[in-house]
Design a protein around this motif. Structure first.
Motif, PDB file in Angstrom:
ATOM      1  N   CYS A 145     -14.264   3.355   7.059  1.00  0.00           N
ATOM      2  CA  CYS A 145     -14.406   4.033   8.444  1.00  0.00           C
ATOM      3  C   CYS A 145     -13.108   4.561   8.874  1.00  0.00           C
ATOM      4  N   VAL A 146     -12.075   3.738   8.784  1.00  0.00           N
ATOM      5  CA  VAL A 146     -10.750   4.164   9.555  1.00  0.00           C
ATOM      6  C   VAL A 146     -10.170   5.634   8.818  1.00  0.00           C
ATOM      7  N   ALA A 147     -10.436   5.544   7.427  1.00  0.00           N
ATOM      8  CA  ALA A 147      -9.711   6.646   6.920  1.00  0.00           C
ATOM      9  C   ALA A 147     -10.776   7.886   7.138  1.00  0.00           C
ATOM     10  N   SER A 148     -12.054   7.581   7.486  1.00  0.00           N
ATOM     11  CA  SER A 148     -12.883   8.878   8.015  1.00  0.00           C
ATOM     12  C   SER A 148     -12.427   9.222   9.391  1.00  0.00           C
ATOM     13  N   VAL A 149     -11.972   8.406  10.323  1.00  0.00           N
ATOM     14  CA  VAL A 149     -11.507   8.993  11.456  1.00  0.00           C
ATOM     15  C   VAL A 149     -10.256   9.605  11.408  1.00  0.00           C
ATOM     16  N   VAL A 150      -9.159   9.115  10.718  1.00  0.00           N
ATOM     17  CA  VAL A 150      -8.231   9.735  10.515  1.00  0.00           C
ATOM     18  C   VAL A 150      -8.054  10.927   9.645  1.00  0.00           C
ATOM     19  N   LYS A 151      -9.278  11.285   8.821  1.00  0.00           N
ATOM     20  CA  LYS A 151      -9.305  12.606   8.320  1.00  0.00           C
ATOM     21  C   LYS A 151      -9.753  13.473   9.319  1.00  0.00           C
ATOM     22  N   GLY A 190      -6.469  15.435   8.992  1.00  0.00           N
ATOM     23  CA  GLY A 190      -7.031  16.023   7.723  1.00  0.00           C
ATOM     24  C   GLY A 190      -6.656  15.592   6.450  1.00  0.00           C
ATOM     25  N   TYR A 191      -5.842  14.476   6.457  1.00  0.00           N
ATOM     26  CA  TYR A 191      -5.720  13.959   5.076  1.00  0.00           C
ATOM     27  C   TYR A 191      -7.023  13.647   4.333  1.00  0.00           C
ATOM     28  N   VAL A 251       0.796  -1.329   0.011  1.00  0.00           N
ATOM     29  CA  VAL A 251       0.070  -0.058   0.057  1.00  0.00           C
ATOM     30  C   VAL A 251       1.064   1.331  -0.018  1.00  0.00           C
ATOM     31  N   TYR A 252       1.808   1.279   0.637  1.00  0.00           N
ATOM     32  CA  TYR A 252       2.937   2.458   0.905  1.00  0.00           C
ATOM     33  C   TYR A 252       3.409   2.701  -0.509  1.00  0.00           C
ATOM     34  N   GLY A 253       3.917   1.534  -1.358  1.00  0.00           N
ATOM     35  CA  GLY A 253       4.212   1.597  -2.567  1.00  0.00           C
ATOM     36  C   GLY A 253       3.151   2.185  -3.662  1.00  0.00           C
ATOM     37  N   PHE A 254       2.087   1.663  -3.698  1.00  0.00           N
ATOM     38  CA  PHE A 254       1.029   2.235  -4.227  1.00  0.00           C
ATOM     39  C   PHE A 254       0.878   3.724  -4.132  1.00  0.00           C
ATOM     40  N   SER A 255       0.770   4.181  -2.714  1.00  0.00           N
ATOM     41  CA  SER A 255       0.424   5.537  -2.357  1.00  0.00           C
ATOM     42  C   SER A 255       1.516   6.592  -3.012  1.00  0.00           C
ATOM     43  N   LEU A 256       2.697   6.054  -2.870  1.00  0.00           N
ATOM     44  CA  LEU A 256       3.928   6.640  -3.341  1.00  0.00           C
ATOM     45  C   LEU A 256       3.623   7.151  -4.871  1.00  0.00           C
ATOM     46  N   MET A 257       3.258   6.137  -5.922  1.00  0.00           N
ATOM     47  CA  MET A 257       3.057   6.172  -7.000  1.00  0.00           C
ATOM     48  C   MET A 257       2.139   6.968  -7.509  1.00  0.00           C
ATOM     49  N   PHE A 258       0.943   7.275  -6.660  1.00  0.00           N
ATOM     50  CA  PHE A 258      -0.051   8.015  -6.785  1.00  0.00           C
ATOM     51  C   PHE A 258       0.351   9.500  -6.349  1.00  0.00           C
ATOM     52  N   ASN A 259       1.405   9.629  -6.029  1.00  0.00           N
ATOM     53  CA  ASN A 259       2.311  11.150  -5.761  1.00  0.00           C
ATOM     54  C   ASN A 259       1.844  11.482  -4.230  1.00  0.00           C
ATOM     55  N   SER A 260       1.498  10.701  -3.509  1.00  0.00           N
ATOM     56  CA  SER A 260       1.267  11.085  -2.152  1.00  0.00           C
ATOM     57  C   SER A 260       2.416  11.539  -1.321  1.00  0.00           C
ATOM     58  N   PRO A 261       2.655  12.612  -0.680  1.00  0.00           N
ATOM     59  CA  PRO A 261       3.580  12.625   0.173  1.00  0.00           C
ATOM     60  C   PRO A 261       3.959  11.457   1.052  1.00  0.00           C
ATOM     61  N   ARG A 262       5.280  11.488   1.643  1.00  0.00           N
ATOM     62  CA  ARG A 262       5.679  10.294   2.483  1.00  0.00           C
ATOM     63  C   ARG A 262       4.756  10.006   3.898  1.00  0.00           C
ATOM     64  N   LYS A 263       4.434  10.784   4.377  1.00  0.00           N
ATOM     65  CA  LYS A 263       3.430  10.640   5.567  1.00  0.00           C
ATOM     66  C   LYS A 263       2.104  10.269   5.266  1.00  0.00           C
ATOM     67  N   MET A 264       1.523  10.761   4.289  1.00  0.00           N
ATOM     68  CA  MET A 264       0.170  10.329   3.866  1.00  0.00           C
ATOM     69  C   MET A 264       0.545   9.007   3.243  1.00  0.00           C
ATOM     70  N   ALA A 265       1.399   8.525   2.536  1.00  0.00           N
ATOM     71  CA  ALA A 265       1.800   7.148   2.199  1.00  0.00           C
ATOM     72  C   ALA A 265       2.037   6.304   3.457  1.00  0.00           C
ATOM     73  N   ILE A 266       2.451   6.688   4.332  1.00  0.00           N
ATOM     74  CA  ILE A 266       2.936   5.706   5.476  1.00  0.00           C
ATOM     75  C   ILE A 266       1.293   5.710   6.191  1.00  0.00           C
ATOM     76  N   THR A 267       0.472   6.556   6.243  1.00  0.00           N
ATOM     77  CA  THR A 267      -0.737   6.422   6.917  1.00  0.00           C
ATOM     78  C   THR A 267      -1.641   5.442   6.172  1.00  0.00           C
ATOM     79  N   ALA A 268      -1.618   5.549   4.804  1.00  0.00           N
ATOM     80  CA  ALA A 268      -2.422   4.708   3.731  1.00  0.00           C
ATOM     81  C   ALA A 268      -1.961   3.257   4.091  1.00  0.00           C
ATOM     82  N   GLY A 269      -0.501   3.105   4.101  1.00  0.00           N
ATOM     83  CA  GLY A 269      -0.063   1.854   4.446  1.00  0.00           C
ATOM     84  C   GLY A 269      -0.348   1.351   5.737  1.00  0.00           C
ATOM     85  N   LEU A 270      -0.627   2.105   6.818  1.00  0.00           N
ATOM     86  CA  LEU A 270      -0.874   1.409   8.313  1.00  0.00           C
ATOM     87  C   LEU A 270      -2.391   0.990   8.189  1.00  0.00           C
TER      88      LEU A 270
END
Length: 236
Positions: free
Chosen positions: A158-164, A168-169, A106-125
């Motif tokens: 559901c988890v992404a909504s809580v994180v948002k 604020g991502y 997931v971290y790799g996919f997020s980076l390929m979608f041009n997400s910042p590293r912190k956002m990519a780590i969050t998506a990976g988690l």
């Protein structure tokens, strides 16, 4: 072709087992466009028909080209999409390995979608738990693949909504990379492969599984959005 040449060379020089030939399917999975498939389904759920149909059509064209090319390559090189051998790993270790590998996927996919590293780590988690949940529901609870995919996507949403709310991502930047890893590129390829061999029964089975999962993923995200965002429940 690169994978075929590499594995044949490894077999000739190092005596690598032929069982690893099935890995050429994994080498092509990045070509499957999971992002437009998922976002296209979300667009249709919001009645944005034009955008949804455009994205899904775009994705289907790439999928058809990729699977047909893989099929022809397999025929020329005499490769077959054999089942991967069962791993002799206990359940606890398997869960740990799936969590780790899902995170990096997931971290790799997020980076390929041009997400910042912190956002990519969050998506990976998020994705490492949702994808592992999906896989364990299939393996341990014998859930149908479509139902397991829906639950995994719903958990992600559901988890992404809580994180948002906390960080604020953007929700879409967390959810889509987290479930792109669930898109069944292997099923799509096998379906086209067997149909190309006139084995309609097996081909239809694999394609049906793929369609159910592809439908379930955006449905899970939409259901999560309905439960967590009251504004999303109404037409704007």
């Amino acid at each position: 072709v690169t994978y075929v040449l590499t594995i044949l060379l490894a077999q000739a020089i190092f005596g690598v087992s032929e069982v690893h030939q099935a890995g050429y399917i994994c080498a092509m999975l990045f070509v499957i466009p999971g992002f437009p498939l998922i976002t296209g389904g979300i667009d249709l759920a919001k009645l944005d028909i034009r955008s949804g149909l455009e994205r899904i059509t775009y994705a289907l064209l790439i999928i058809l080209t990729a699977t047909m090319t893989g099929w022809v390559t397999a025929l020329v090189c005499r490769f077959q999409p054999a089942d991967f051998p069962a791993l002799e790993i206990d359940t606890g270790m398997m869960i740990i390995l799936r969590i780790i590998t899902s995170f990096f996927g997931v971290y790799g996919f997020s980076l390929m979608f041009n997400s910042p590293r912190k956002m990519a780590i969050t998506a990976g988690l998020i994705g490492m738990f949702s994808n592992t949940l999906r896989l364990e529901l299939i393996d341990l609870a014998n859930f149908p693949v479509g139902v397991a995919a829906f639950i995994g996507a719903f958990f992600t949403g559901c988890v992404a909504s809580v994180v948002k709310k906390k960080i604020g991502y953007p929700r879409i930047s967390l959810t889509v990379p987290a479930i792109v890893i669930m898109v069944p590129g292997l099923f799509m390829y096998r379906g086209i492969y067997y149909i190309g061999l006139n084995n309609i029964e097996d081909g239809a089975l694999w394609l049906t599984k793929a369609i159910l999962i592809v439908m379930a993923l955006p449905m899970g995200l939409v259901a999560a959005r309905l439960c967590t965002d009251k504004n999303f429940r109404h037409c704007t």
